[in-house]
Scaffold this motif. Structure first.
Motif, PDB file in Angstrom:
ATOM      1  N   ALA A  70       0.825  -1.096  -0.034  1.00  0.00           N
ATOM      2  CA  ALA A  70       0.108  -0.133  -0.080  1.00  0.00           C
ATOM      3  C   ALA A  70       0.825   1.277   0.029  1.00  0.00           C
ATOM      4  O   ALA A  70       0.411   2.342  -0.283  1.00  0.00           O
ATOM      5  N   GLY A  71       2.214   1.123   0.129  1.00  0.00           N
ATOM      6  CA  GLY A  71       3.076   2.288  -0.039  1.00  0.00           C
ATOM      7  C   GLY A  71       3.385   2.867   1.210  1.00  0.00           C
ATOM      8  O   GLY A  71       3.909   3.964   1.426  1.00  0.00           O
ATOM      9  N   SER A  72       2.798   2.423   2.411  1.00  0.00           N
ATOM     10  CA  SER A  72       3.042   2.989   3.798  1.00  0.00           C
ATOM     11  C   SER A  72       3.975   2.441   4.554  1.00  0.00           C
ATOM     12  O   SER A  72       4.242   2.825   5.820  1.00  0.00           O
ATOM     13  N   GLY A  73       4.955   1.516   3.969  1.00  0.00           N
ATOM     14  CA  GLY A  73       5.994   0.887   4.680  1.00  0.00           C
ATOM     15  C   GLY A  73       7.228   1.694   4.669  1.00  0.00           C
ATOM     16  O   GLY A  73       7.053   2.902   3.978  1.00  0.00           O
ATOM     17  N   ASP A  74       8.397   1.255   5.192  1.00  0.00           N
ATOM     18  CA  ASP A  74       9.435   2.082   5.138  1.00  0.00           C
ATOM     19  C   ASP A  74       9.932   1.729   3.895  1.00  0.00           C
ATOM     20  O   ASP A  74      10.311   0.995   3.148  1.00  0.00           O
ATOM     21  N   ALA A  75      10.484   3.014   3.387  1.00  0.00           N
ATOM     22  CA  ALA A  75      10.812   3.359   2.004  1.00  0.00           C
ATOM     23  C   ALA A  75      12.329   2.718   1.817  1.00  0.00           C
ATOM     24  O   ALA A  75      12.587   2.331   0.676  1.00  0.00           O
ATOM     25  N   ASN A  76      12.935   2.585   3.083  1.00  0.00           N
ATOM     26  CA  ASN A  76      14.390   1.935   2.941  1.00  0.00           C
ATOM     27  C   ASN A  76      14.295   0.284   2.948  1.00  0.00           C
ATOM     28  O   ASN A  76      15.120  -0.394   3.186  1.00  0.00           O
ATOM     29  N   ASP A  77      13.064  -0.308   3.312  1.00  0.00           N
ATOM     30  CA  ASP A  77      12.952  -1.603   3.457  1.00  0.00           C
ATOM     31  C   ASP A  77      13.250  -2.599   2.282  1.00  0.00           C
ATOM     32  O   ASP A  77      12.522  -2.390   1.298  1.00  0.00           O
ATOM     33  N   ASP A  78      14.176  -2.998   2.350  1.00  0.00           N
ATOM     34  CA  ASP A  78      15.014  -3.789   1.004  1.00  0.00           C
ATOM     35  C   ASP A  78      14.536  -5.261   1.139  1.00  0.00           C
ATOM     36  O   ASP A  78      14.827  -6.195   0.173  1.00  0.00           O
ATOM     37  N   GLU A  79      13.654  -5.572   2.133  1.00  0.00           N
ATOM     38  CA  GLU A  79      13.234  -7.218   2.331  1.00  0.00           C
ATOM     39  C   GLU A  79      12.487  -7.463   0.900  1.00  0.00           C
ATOM     40  O   GLU A  79      12.600  -8.678   0.512  1.00  0.00           O
ATOM     41  N   LEU A  80      11.781  -6.596   0.260  1.00  0.00           N
ATOM     42  CA  LEU A  80      10.847  -6.964  -0.887  1.00  0.00           C
ATOM     43  C   LEU A  80      11.353  -6.017  -2.033  1.00  0.00           C
ATOM     44  O   LEU A  80      11.624  -5.038  -1.925  1.00  0.00           O
ATOM     45  N   HIS A  81      11.464  -6.881  -3.162  1.00  0.00           N
ATOM     46  CA  HIS A  81      12.258  -6.119  -4.378  1.00  0.00           C
ATOM     47  C   HIS A  81      11.238  -4.908  -4.807  1.00  0.00           C
ATOM     48  O   HIS A  81       9.699  -5.312  -4.638  1.00  0.00           O
ATOM     49  N   ARG A  82      11.532  -3.876  -5.145  1.00  0.00           N
ATOM     50  CA  ARG A  82      10.596  -2.669  -5.881  1.00  0.00           C
ATOM     51  C   ARG A  82      10.286  -3.211  -7.214  1.00  0.00           C
ATOM     52  O   ARG A  82      11.125  -3.594  -8.058  1.00  0.00           O
ATOM     53  N   ILE A  83       8.930  -3.305  -7.518  1.00  0.00           N
ATOM     54  CA  ILE A  83       8.338  -3.611  -8.735  1.00  0.00           C
ATOM     55  C   ILE A  83       8.032  -2.338  -9.534  1.00  0.00           C
ATOM     56  O   ILE A  83       7.532  -1.427  -9.289  1.00  0.00           O
ATOM     57  N   ASP A  84       8.633  -2.198 -10.821  1.00  0.00           N
ATOM     58  CA  ASP A  84       8.183  -1.316 -11.613  1.00  0.00           C
ATOM     59  C   ASP A  84       6.805  -1.229 -12.079  1.00  0.00           C
ATOM     60  O   ASP A  84       6.198  -1.943 -12.483  1.00  0.00           O
ATOM     61  N   ASP A  85       6.032  -0.073 -11.586  1.00  0.00           N
ATOM     62  CA  ASP A  85       4.619   0.039 -11.692  1.00  0.00           C
ATOM     63  C   ASP A  85       4.137   0.325 -13.104  1.00  0.00           C
ATOM     64  O   ASP A  85       3.050   0.013 -13.651  1.00  0.00           O
ATOM     65  N   GLY A  86       5.183   0.853 -13.746  1.00  0.00           N
ATOM     66  CA  GLY A  86       4.641   1.238 -15.282  1.00  0.00           C
ATOM     67  C   GLY A  86       4.133   0.125 -16.292  1.00  0.00           C
ATOM     68  O   GLY A  86       3.108   0.303 -16.894  1.00  0.00           O
ATOM     69  N   ALA A  87       4.729  -0.988 -16.149  1.00  0.00           N
ATOM     70  CA  ALA A  87       4.629  -2.031 -17.001  1.00  0.00           C
ATOM     71  C   ALA A  87       3.544  -3.128 -16.710  1.00  0.00           C
ATOM     72  O   ALA A  87       3.345  -4.003 -17.272  1.00  0.00           O
ATOM     73  N   GLN A  88       3.395  -3.392 -15.179  1.00  0.00           N
ATOM     74  CA  GLN A  88       2.962  -4.269 -14.800  1.00  0.00           C
ATOM     75  C   GLN A  88       1.549  -4.206 -14.298  1.00  0.00           C
ATOM     76  O   GLN A  88       1.306  -2.911 -13.541  1.00  0.00           O
ATOM     77  N   SER A  89       0.639  -4.908 -14.211  1.00  0.00           N
ATOM     78  CA  SER A  89      -0.785  -4.851 -13.783  1.00  0.00           C
ATOM     79  C   SER A  89      -0.722  -4.908 -12.310  1.00  0.00           C
ATOM     80  O   SER A  89       0.383  -5.521 -11.744  1.00  0.00           O
TER      81      SER A  89
END
Length: 187
Positions: free
Chosen positions: A103-122
């Motif tokens: 939901a985007g409310s977690g720690d922006a520096n949290d590297d536990e999960l990979h960030r996914i590019d929102d542009g190309a994926q549903s």
């Protein structure tokens, strides 16, 4: 590693376990969702998750995508919800932090999960990718020989298993001559 015979020459390879399992599970989840069979594991006791209003609105907006991979969420207030089911791969994973990050409310520096590019994926593809990533083998975990063999068989049986959903290679083939050269064999 992978061992195969190509043109009579023995080849060896190295497999990156996390990326390989993530890629195999991602492709499997995509197929199950396509077949309408990616159900979740119902929780015996629903988990209450308190988030901010914006986070809950974001998750409610993605409810269909989340449900398609096995999440069942019910909004209980402007800033809270119940988690009634989770994808089977995540049944032992605390999902509150995962939902906060989605939901985007977690720690922006949290590297536990990979960030996914929102542009190309549903939204659905992002959820599938996150589920596969979260459930895959973690760094420094030693696999047993049967687990390694099962992963290799899964790679062989999965189309598009050469890279994970983040675009990283899952394995690389190394010619025997290169290995011999590296280790000064045959001299």
């Amino acid at each position: 590693g992978i061992c195969s015979r190509a043109g009579g020459h023995e080849e060896r390879g190295v497999v990156e376990g996390h990326a390989a399992q993530e890629g195999v599970w991602y492709e499997g989840l995509k197929q199950r969702v396509g077949w309408g069979r990616a159900g979740g594991q119902r929780l015996l006791v629903p988990e209450a998750v308190a988030l901010g209003e914006v986070a809950v609105e974001t998750l409610v907006a993605q409810r269909e995508a989340l449900a398609s991979v096995g999440f069942e969420l019910d909004q209980t207030g402007p800033d809270s919800l119940w988690v009634r089911a989770v994808p089977a791969l995540l049944q032992r994973t605390p999902v509150a932090g995962l939902l906060k990050r989605w939901a985007g409310s977690g720690d922006a520096n949290d590297d536990e999960l990979h960030r996914i590019d929102d542009g190309a994926q549903s939204a659905q593809q992002r959820v599938l990718a996150e589920v596969a990533c979260k459930a895959a083998i973690k760094a420094n975990r030693r696999l047993t020989l049967p687990e390694m063999n099962a992963l290799l068989r899964d790679i062989e049986g999965t189309e598009l298993s050469g890279q994970c959903n983040h675009g990283r290679r899952t394995w690389v083939q190394i010619p025997r001559g290169t290995l011999d050269h590296w280790f000064l064999r045959g001299r």
